[in-house]
Design an enzyme around this catalytic site. Structure first.
Site, short mmCIF file in Angstrom:
data_model
loop_
_atom_site.label_atom_id
_atom_site.label_comp_id
_atom_site.label_asym_id
_atom_site.label_seq_id
_atom_site.Cartn_x
_atom_site.Cartn_y
_atom_site.Cartn_z
N LYS A 13 32.16 39.65 27.31
CA LYS A 13 32.63 40.16 26.01
C LYS A 13 31.53 40.94 25.29
O LYS A 13 31.76 42.04 24.80
CB LYS A 13 33.11 38.99 25.11
CG LYS A 13 34.29 38.23 25.67
CD LYS A 13 34.72 37.10 24.75
CE LYS A 13 33.66 36.05 24.52
NZ LYS A 13 33.30 35.28 25.73
N ARG A 88 38.44 32.64 17.78
CA ARG A 88 38.30 31.66 18.84
C ARG A 88 39.30 30.52 18.69
O ARG A 88 39.34 29.62 19.54
CB ARG A 88 36.90 31.07 18.80
CG ARG A 88 35.97 31.55 19.91
CD ARG A 88 34.62 30.90 19.66
NE ARG A 88 33.73 30.87 20.77
CZ ARG A 88 32.76 31.76 20.96
NH1 ARG A 88 32.63 32.80 20.18
NH2 ARG A 88 31.92 31.59 21.96
N ARG A 127 21.93 34.71 32.42
CA ARG A 127 21.90 35.51 31.19
C ARG A 127 20.56 35.34 30.47
O ARG A 127 20.03 34.25 30.36
CB ARG A 127 23.04 35.08 30.25
CG ARG A 127 22.93 35.76 28.89
CD ARG A 127 24.23 35.81 28.16
NE ARG A 127 24.73 34.50 27.77
CZ ARG A 127 25.92 34.33 27.19
NH1 ARG A 127 26.70 35.36 26.96
NH2 ARG A 127 26.33 33.12 26.87
N ARG A 160 19.24 31.54 26.45
CA ARG A 160 19.81 30.86 25.30
C ARG A 160 19.86 29.36 25.59
O ARG A 160 20.26 28.96 26.68
CB ARG A 160 21.24 31.36 25.07
CG ARG A 160 21.33 32.55 24.17
CD ARG A 160 22.70 33.17 24.17
NE ARG A 160 23.80 32.27 23.88
CZ ARG A 160 25.07 32.65 23.76
NH1 ARG A 160 25.36 33.94 23.89
NH2 ARG A 160 26.03 31.79 23.51
N ARG A 171 31.19 24.33 26.07
CA ARG A 171 31.70 25.62 25.56
C ARG A 171 32.95 26.04 26.33
O ARG A 171 33.90 26.58 25.74
CB ARG A 171 30.60 26.68 25.66
CG ARG A 171 29.46 26.35 24.68
CD ARG A 171 28.20 27.13 24.98
NE ARG A 171 28.45 28.54 24.97
CZ ARG A 171 27.82 29.42 25.77
NH1 ARG A 171 26.91 29.01 26.61
NH2 ARG A 171 28.09 30.68 25.68
P1 ADP Z 1 30.12 36.80 26.91
O1 ADP Z 1 29.77 37.60 25.69
O2 ADP Z 1 31.57 36.90 27.28
O3 ADP Z 1 29.66 35.37 26.85
P2 ADP Z 1 28.08 38.46 28.22
O4 ADP Z 1 28.51 39.86 27.92
O5 ADP Z 1 26.94 37.91 27.45
O6 ADP Z 1 29.36 37.45 28.14
O7 ADP Z 1 27.78 38.40 29.78
C1 ADP Z 1 27.31 37.18 30.39
C2 ADP Z 1 26.23 37.53 31.42
O8 ADP Z 1 26.81 38.26 32.49
C3 ADP Z 1 25.10 38.40 30.87
O9 ADP Z 1 23.92 38.01 31.52
C4 ADP Z 1 25.51 39.82 31.28
O10 ADP Z 1 24.37 40.66 31.48
C5 ADP Z 1 26.23 39.56 32.60
N1 ADP Z 1 27.36 40.47 32.84
C6 ADP Z 1 28.25 40.93 31.93
N2 ADP Z 1 29.18 41.72 32.50
C7 ADP Z 1 28.87 41.74 33.83
C8 ADP Z 1 29.47 42.37 34.99
N3 ADP Z 1 30.59 43.12 34.86
N4 ADP Z 1 28.90 42.16 36.19
C9 ADP Z 1 27.80 41.38 36.31
N5 ADP Z 1 27.18 40.77 35.29
C10 ADP Z 1 27.72 40.94 34.05
P1 AMP Z 2 28.86 33.22 21.66
O1 AMP Z 2 27.61 34.01 21.39
O2 AMP Z 2 30.12 33.98 21.38
O3 AMP Z 2 28.84 32.59 23.03
O4 AMP Z 2 28.87 32.02 20.60
C1 AMP Z 2 27.82 31.08 20.56
C2 AMP Z 2 28.23 29.87 19.70
O5 AMP Z 2 28.43 30.29 18.34
C3 AMP Z 2 29.51 29.19 20.11
O6 AMP Z 2 29.34 28.25 21.17
C4 AMP Z 2 29.91 28.51 18.79
O7 AMP Z 2 29.12 27.36 18.55
C5 AMP Z 2 29.52 29.56 17.76
N1 AMP Z 2 30.62 30.52 17.49
C6 AMP Z 2 30.61 31.85 17.77
N2 AMP Z 2 31.75 32.42 17.37
C7 AMP Z 2 32.52 31.43 16.86
C8 AMP Z 2 33.83 31.37 16.30
N3 AMP Z 2 34.60 32.45 16.21
N4 AMP Z 2 34.29 30.16 15.86
C9 AMP Z 2 33.53 29.07 15.95
N5 AMP Z 2 32.30 29.04 16.47
C10 AMP Z 2 31.79 30.21 16.92
#
Ligand code: ADP
Ligand code: AMP
Length: 225
Positions: A13, A88, A127, A160, A171
């Site tokens: 995302k 969410r 990540r 993270r 999560r």
């Molecule tokens: P989300 O926001 O849904 O938690 P992220 O965008 O942070 O996911 O992506 C999670 C991990 O996967 C990051 O380390 C990112 O660099 C990697 N990633 C994202 N999209 C791809 C893809 N299409 N192919 C391979 N790795 C990806």
């Molecule tokens: P993310 O960066 O989207 O993976 O979010 C990291 C953490 O932030 C999540 O595990 C939640 O603890 C909190 N968080 C982010 N967005 C929301 C949301 N829309 N509602 C509730 N908690 C959230």
């Protein structure tokens, strides 16, 4: 264009929201980043949410909705936004609709990035996130500069705390319990777009942009979004 992105933690995302926002010239609003920055800056919000993030639980709806409401009334959101990590829960989805309705606009599309849980977990394990600007990297697919520096701002990138395996499980459970119902919510409204997220990020982004353009051309949904 008012867009929200849905999908498992690790679905991509943040990665897709950043690409889409840059392409469309819209703000990328990530609630997780807002919370992590507040924790890092030790603000009052940070102290309210720190333990919740560490546990991988969801921040209460009321607080999250208030933050998003405040963000969406800012001038840069006038022509749209890409929301990443919000909504969410169903309550957040309904609140978003009502925030937008107050301004006489509507959500354009909810984009669901489909990915298997196995693949999501592998992505989360690799990540790395910038401590300063929140940019995201992956140790294999998209490594940071010189091992651990952000390409955007030069600050260190780290793993993270909530990407640790035990927190990942909480999560993912929260996603299944609280977020999956939103897929039906948007499907019923006819504004859900599903995209195969298990491909290189450039391919996913190209597909996503094409689908959004097709949707705009088709005029299926209310175009006010
Ligand atoms: P989300 O926001 O849904 O938690 P992220 O965008 O942070 O996911 O992506 C999670 C991990 O996967 C990051 O380390 C990112 O660099 C990697 N990633 C994202 N999209 C791809 C893809 N299409 N192919 C391979 N790795 C990806
Ligand atoms: P993310 O960066 O989207 O993976 O979010 C990291 C953490 O932030 C999540 O595990 C939640 O603890 C909190 N968080 C982010 N967005 C929301 C949301 N829309 N509602 C509730 N908690 C959230």
């Amino acid at each position: 264009m008012r867009i929200v992105l849905l999908g498992l933690p690790g679905a991509g995302k943040g990665t897709q929201a950043a690409l889409l926002a840059a392409t469309a010239g819209l703000p990328h609003i990530a609630t997780g980043t807002i919370f992590r920055m507040a924790v890092a800056a030790e603000t009052a919000l940070g102290s309210q949410v720190r333990l919740i993030l560490e546990r991988g639980a969801l921040v209460p709806d009321q607080l999250t909705i208030a933050i998003v409401r405040e963000r969406l009334v800012q001038a840069d959101c006038r022509n749209g936004f890409v929301l990443d990590g919000f909504p969410r829960t169903l309550a957040q989805g309904e609140a978003l609709d009502s925030i937008l309705a107050d301004s006489g606009v509507a959500l354009y599309r909810a984009v669901y990035l489909e990915i298997s849980e196995e693949r999501a977990v592998a992505r989360l394990a690799g990540r790395r996130t910038c401590t300063h600007c929140g940019a995201t990297y992956h140790v294999q697919a998209d490594p940071p500069e010189r091992g651990n520096l952000c390409r955007r701002c030069g600050h260190p990138v780290v793993q993270r705390a909530d990407d640790a395996e035990d927190v990942q499980r909480s999560r993912i459970a929260a996603y299944r319990r609280d977020t999956v119902p939103l897929l039906g919510y948007y499907q019923q409204r006819g504004i859900l777009l599903s995209v195969d997220g298990d491909r290189p990020s450039g391919e996913v982004a190209a597909d996503l942009i094409r689908l959004l353009a097709d949707a705009a051309g088709g005029g299926g949904a209310d175009d006010r979004g």
